[in-house]
Write an enzyme that holds these catalytic residues in place. Structure first.
Site, PDB file in Angstrom:
ATOM      1  N   ASP A 180       0.666  -1.178   0.017  1.00  0.00           N
ATOM      2  CA  ASP A 180       0.090   0.274   0.033  1.00  0.00           C
ATOM      3  C   ASP A 180       0.781   1.132  -0.033  1.00  0.00           C
ATOM      4  O   ASP A 180       1.494   1.420   1.045  1.00  0.00           O
ATOM      5  CB  ASP A 180      -0.911  -0.080   1.272  1.00  0.00           C
ATOM      6  CG  ASP A 180      -2.098   1.080   1.418  1.00  0.00           C
ATOM      7  OD1 ASP A 180      -1.657   2.055   0.537  1.00  0.00           O
ATOM      8  OD2 ASP A 180      -2.814   0.881   2.002  1.00  0.00           O
ATOM      9  N   HIS A 181       1.077   1.925  -1.217  1.00  0.00           N
ATOM     10  CA  HIS A 181       1.691   3.189  -1.310  1.00  0.00           C
ATOM     11  C   HIS A 181       1.279   4.246  -0.349  1.00  0.00           C
ATOM     12  O   HIS A 181       2.069   5.387  -0.052  1.00  0.00           O
ATOM     13  CB  HIS A 181       1.907   3.602  -2.735  1.00  0.00           C
ATOM     14  CG  HIS A 181       2.767   2.894  -3.667  1.00  0.00           C
ATOM     15  ND1 HIS A 181       3.994   2.894  -3.756  1.00  0.00           N
ATOM     16  CD2 HIS A 181       2.490   1.962  -4.314  1.00  0.00           C
ATOM     17  CE1 HIS A 181       4.262   2.293  -4.602  1.00  0.00           C
ATOM     18  NE2 HIS A 181       3.369   1.345  -5.074  1.00  0.00           N
ATOM     19  N   ARG A 182       0.297   4.194   0.447  1.00  0.00           N
ATOM     20  CA  ARG A 182      -0.118   5.159   1.300  1.00  0.00           C
ATOM     21  C   ARG A 182       0.496   5.194   2.635  1.00  0.00           C
ATOM     22  O   ARG A 182       0.711   5.884   3.629  1.00  0.00           O
ATOM     23  CB  ARG A 182      -1.555   5.239   1.525  1.00  0.00           C
ATOM     24  CG  ARG A 182      -2.593   5.486   0.291  1.00  0.00           C
ATOM     25  CD  ARG A 182      -3.865   5.148   0.557  1.00  0.00           C
ATOM     26  NE  ARG A 182      -4.205   3.873   0.732  1.00  0.00           N
ATOM     27  CZ  ARG A 182      -5.304   3.164   1.026  1.00  0.00           C
ATOM     28  NH1 ARG A 182      -6.346   4.031   1.267  1.00  0.00           N
ATOM     29  NH2 ARG A 182      -5.452   2.158   1.209  1.00  0.00           N
ATOM     30  N   VAL A 183       1.131   3.785   2.724  1.00  0.00           N
ATOM     31  CA  VAL A 183       1.670   3.355   4.001  1.00  0.00           C
ATOM     32  C   VAL A 183       3.378   3.283   3.800  1.00  0.00           C
ATOM     33  O   VAL A 183       4.145   3.549   4.432  1.00  0.00           O
ATOM     34  CB  VAL A 183       1.156   2.176   4.654  1.00  0.00           C
ATOM     35  CG1 VAL A 183       1.983   1.721   5.959  1.00  0.00           C
ATOM     36  CG2 VAL A 183      -0.099   2.443   4.871  1.00  0.00           C
TER      37      VAL A 183
END
Length: 189
Positions: free
Chosen positions: A109-112
């Site tokens: 997850d690129h948000r994390v």
């Protein structure tokens, strides 16, 4: 770490806890215990929650690669496909040489997770898998690749018990809670 288990009733993902505090043999034994529990339909909701990432291994089924999908709320999943020998060009000798290749697919997850850190993790993992002595904490000169398996020099061809395997791998291994001495090697290999 969630471990994907193929069961007659579909895919289940029990969670292996405190992986950073366990050695390779302890992890192997616990994975087998969780897989057995999954196949017997004895997992609790707690057994299947709390992971930060999962590992899915399709190597036993076949295929050369796949795209694993992150199981929210986890932030990553590592997909492992079937390993095989492939010709790899050696610049030093100018020859193609057989080399065992294990396809890995990391989704995150690129948000994390920053993409560069994901790539660094993949590189580190590949280096560790290419040097099993680092994983086993054994002397590198005592680790050999024979008959398609990583072996420790001096170990019996088929060690009969958990203790025999642990002693030949040079790893001080406390028995996991509930594990009886004499567990057969099939439980973790």
């Amino acid at each position: 770490v969630g471990i994907a288990v193929d069961t007659p009733n579909g895919l289940l993902v029990p969670v292996l806890r405190n992986v950073d505090q366990k050695n390779l043999i302890q992890i192997s034994v616990e994975i087998q215990q969780l897989a057995d529990k999954a196949k017997e339909r004895k997992l609790s909701l707690d057994d299947m929650s709390g992971g930060s990432m999962s590992i899915s291994n399709l190597g036993g089924i076949g295929g050369t690669a796949f795209t694993p999908i992150v199981n929210w709320p986890e932030v990553a999943i590592l997909g492992i496909s079937r390993g095989r020998f492939e010709p790899v060009y050696n610049k030093t000798t100018g020859q193609f040489e057989p080399r065992f290749m294990l396809p890995l697919s990391l989704s995150y997850d690129h948000r994390v997770i920053d993409g560069a850190n994901g790539a660094r993790f993949s590189t580190y993992l590949a280096q560790m898998l290419a040097n099993p002595a680092a994983l086993l904490e054994a002397a590198p000169e005592d680790i050999v690749f024979e008959q398609g398996a990583v072996m420790v020099k001096g170990a019996p061809a088929r060690a009969k018990t958990f203790a025999e395997v642990a002693s030949f791998a040079y790893i001080p291994v406390p028995l996991p809670e509930g594990l009886e001495p004499g567990l057969s090697e099939e439980a973790f290999f």
